[in-house]
Write an enzyme that holds these catalytic residues in place. Structure first.
Site, short mmCIF file in Angstrom:
data_model
loop_
_atom_site.label_atom_id
_atom_site.label_comp_id
_atom_site.label_asym_id
_atom_site.label_seq_id
_atom_site.Cartn_x
_atom_site.Cartn_y
_atom_site.Cartn_z
CE LYS A 85 91.56 -10.43 62.08
NZ LYS A 85 92.12 -11.79 62.07
O1 G3P Z 1 94.61 -13.57 63.09
C1 G3P Z 1 95.74 -12.78 63.27
C2 G3P Z 1 96.87 -13.47 63.96
O2 G3P Z 1 96.58 -13.96 65.21
C3 G3P Z 1 98.08 -13.86 63.24
O3 G3P Z 1 98.96 -14.70 63.94
O4 G3P Z 1 100.81 -16.31 64.08
O5 G3P Z 1 100.10 -15.43 61.83
O6 G3P Z 1 101.31 -13.98 63.44
P1 G3P Z 1 100.37 -15.12 63.28
#
Ligand code: G3P
Length: 217
Positions: A83
């Protein structure tokens, strides 16, 4: 639509995997912090549970640093997906890693133009963040829609991995648009099964069944 779970919690991953619902896992530095575990150790354990792609994120911000971290992460297991952040160095690393045969997931995508660049760099997955756009009063789902259109216009094979999903409706809307994958927190993934009429209907069937006095055996 493929389902990835967005967590580094191995108990949650194991339970969802046993249900047969998991196509992969995504992690990020914040999720590693939340797990309280060593990145190498926890990522190795996740890779041993799930057959599909397991995204592990580099933390270097320069091309050379990303490439050397990617080499370490790639050693963990065959199903590691590297990633990378959506920066010029991240795109350069994406191109190099994809050309070397690695799976790549370009993350922190907030616009269709960024997604276009990731596809040009040969990314296996692009991760547009729906929830974080919605938080700023920008329609995250509109960005998913634009990316779908652009990728289809040119036949890009980069898979749209809808990320930063906060609600069950995010999953439904991303599926309607044709996102290839949704990466979903465990609680939201489990919430997809819930419907009050299912619970009510099951209760009524069980009550009637008890009255028949029968057993299926
Ligand atoms: O892994 C990336 C992602 O899904 C982040 O989610 O909830 O931290 O905006 P969030």
């Amino acid at each position: 639509m493929k389902f990835f779970v967005d967590t580094a919690d191995v108990d949650e991953i194991r339970a969802l995997n046993e249900l047969g619902l998991l196509d992969g896992v995504t992690t990020n530095p914040s999720l590693i912090l939340k797990s309280g575990r060593d990145i190498m150790e926890v990522t190795k354990e996740i890779c041993s549970i799930v057959d599909g792609p397991v995204s592990a994120e580099v933390t270097a911000t320069d091309y050379e640093g990303m490439m050397s971290e990617a080499a370490v992460l790639a050693e963990i297991a065959d199903n590691i997906c590297i990633k990378l952040p959506l920066t010029l160095d991240g795109l350069r690393a994406c191109k190099a890693l994809t050309s070397a045969g690695h799976m790549t997931n370009v993350t922190l995508c907030f616009s269709a133009n960024q997604a276009l660049l990731a596809a040009k760099a040969g990314a296996t997955f692009i991760s547009p963040f729906i929830g974080r756009l919605d938080d700023m009063a920008i329609d995250g789902m509109e960005v998913i829609s634009e990316i779908r259109k652009i990728y289809d216009n040119y036949g890009f094979t980069t898979q749209i991995l809808a990320a930063s999903i906060r609600t069950v409706n995010h999953v439904k809307d991303a599926a309607l648009i044709g996102a290839d994958v949704a990466t979903v927190p465990p609680s939201t993934l489990k919430a997809l099964v819930k419907h009050p009429l299912t619970d009510k209907g099951l209760e009524a069937f069980l009550a009637d069944w008890a009255k028949t006095g029968q057993k299926i055996s």
